[in-house]
Design an enzyme around this catalytic site. Sequence first.
Site, PDB file in Angstrom:
ATOM      1  N   ASN A  78       0.838  -1.194   0.000  1.00 14.68           N
ATOM      2  CA  ASN A  78       0.000   0.000   0.000  1.00 14.68           C
ATOM      3  C   ASN A  78       0.876   1.247   0.000  1.00 14.68           C
ATOM      4  OD1 ASN A  78      -2.659   1.544   0.682  1.00 14.68           O
ATOM      5  ND2 ASN A  78      -1.223   2.187   2.272  1.00 14.68           N
ATOM      6  N   GLU A  79       0.817   2.005  -1.104  1.00 17.35           N
ATOM      7  CA  GLU A  79       1.362   3.367  -1.222  1.00 17.35           C
ATOM      8  C   GLU A  79       2.893   3.468  -1.158  1.00 17.35           C
ATOM      9  OE1 GLU A  79      -0.825   5.837   1.573  1.00 17.35           O
ATOM     10  OE2 GLU A  79      -2.565   5.920   0.256  1.00 17.35           O
ATOM     11  N   GLU A 116      -8.873   4.455  -3.334  1.00 21.30           N
ATOM     12  CA  GLU A 116      -9.029   5.088  -2.020  1.00 21.30           C
ATOM     13  C   GLU A 116      -9.482   6.534  -2.223  1.00 21.30           C
ATOM     14  OE1 GLU A 116      -6.034   5.240   0.992  1.00 21.30           O
ATOM     15  OE2 GLU A 116      -5.411   3.162   0.722  1.00 21.30           O
TER      16      GLU A 116
END
Length: 577
Positions: free
Chosen positions: A154-155, A252
């Site tokens: 994630n990210e 998101e």
Amino acid sequence: MTVLFKLDGGLSIEKSAKVYFRTVELIEESIEGSQGLSFYFKINGLPIFLKGSNWIPADSFQDRVTSDLLRLLLQSAVDANMNTLRVWGGGIYEQDEFYRLCDELGIMVWQDFMFACALYPTDQGFLDSVRTEVAHQIRRLKSHPSIIIWGGNNENEAALMMNWFNIHTSELHTYINDYVVLYVKNIRQIVLARDKTRPFIISSPTNGAESIEEGWLSANPYDKNFGDVHFYDYSNDCWNWKIFPKARFVSEYGYQSWPSFSTLEKVSSENDWSYNSEFSLHRQHHAGGNNEMLLQIGFHFKLPKNTDPLQTFKDTIYLTQVMQAQCVKIETEFYRRSRSEIVDGKGHTMGALYWQLNDIWQGPSWASLEYGGKWKMLHYFARHFFAPLLPVGFEDQDAFFIYGVSDLHSDCKATLTVRVHTWNSLEPLCSSETERFVMEAGKAVLLYKEQVPALLGRCGNCTRQSCVVSFYLSTDNQLVSPTNHHFLSSLNETVGLQKAHITANISQQGDTFVFDLETSAVAPFVWLDVGSIPGRFSDNGFLMTEKTRTILFYPWKPTSKSELEQSFHVTSLTDTY
């Protein structure tokens, strides 16, 4: 499928398991009239718009997460017309029961590996640990058809390339090399060797095939022409849809709100019950979050000014939920109406997963389900804005547009009805109906366009401040979509909006309770609350434009009419004035 092992000596072992069949493809190909590549999923050969949310751990103490709690939360996702949840890489690999329930309920899962928002080491001991972890999770989970994609992290691509950690330019190559070693040469290699049935992406957000082309990390991982994006903007007005990215896939996005007072009450005491108390600041883990919520509220609503501090706190909680629901609604509807069009080279959006579905404790957050499962206003709104058939209204340069969005797999015939109400009357001022048309399967198309001044002029004595528009799709006079609405002005500028007196008569029908509502005036954001009695309403947070309305309450545990009557409280917007 049952497998029987027969061993020497008359010993036998029998194992039964459910077997599922489905295909999944991640389609990244060129799009006419647009630079870059598509990013969408085909399930069993059909392009599917992924709509849903992001899943975080349901409790800090995992032994408290029971099968019943998981079913409650996941059923609530299904009841809100979601088809996908992303298991976020900053949480945990969920227990087997989570994936079994997703299989049963038809929820697709985007499964991150548990690496998030950080730089990780690549020494041999750590890599051996990671390889064991990844191999174990693939073996444990790959038989679940609900999982449609593996995500490496994630990210972390964005964190490196946007330099979140202030790495000196001369050292960046070391961290890029570590990133490739961990996610490409280890995690990706294991996934591709052990599971060829579903796609793998290295990060989220990512530019997908373009990131690979650029050496596994893109110069701009937030490029709207490739892959997926994460998008947050708390300072600009969320009613302005032009601030949102017309991206291929938005995995998101979101806004915060406070959970209901009944949820907070369990973990607080009287001196905590104000917006600026130590408790309120301590429970807020997003820097500046409490002020950001007030800023968004202030764009379109009046901040509460009750002389009773406790009532002011409750009114502020209510307004944060109104704001969150309205913001995420406008943003999600923008993504859904962008699925079939390219505008200025951007569009073909095929996924909207808001942040976040559930909560890990009782505090302000982006969640639509409070800790324990109570529905916030956002979750009731999601049931509408994720509906399979939906009319979406918006304005551009003084023109009012309505798009029809269909997630159905077959065409259907429908009629669009547009109504205008004044704020001071429960009778519609005017109503118009289109000719019957065909709603194409899996498309978002323009159904209606009219200049706002012409619309107001046609309806007689109407201004932006004194009127509100509602619209819905029907077939043979039967509703086939939620009734949607569009505000022509901020609600702090309305003319004629009166304080509504709303009463409810409660009766029981089997396991369900019927709330027959009656209002004295048009009431925006009508919120029905029964405190800590577990359950949900058939609708909530709605605009009440008719004198009467019937709402159902579905209890999650046995309750009674008298218990509901004692706990029941109704709030609409003017109650906060």
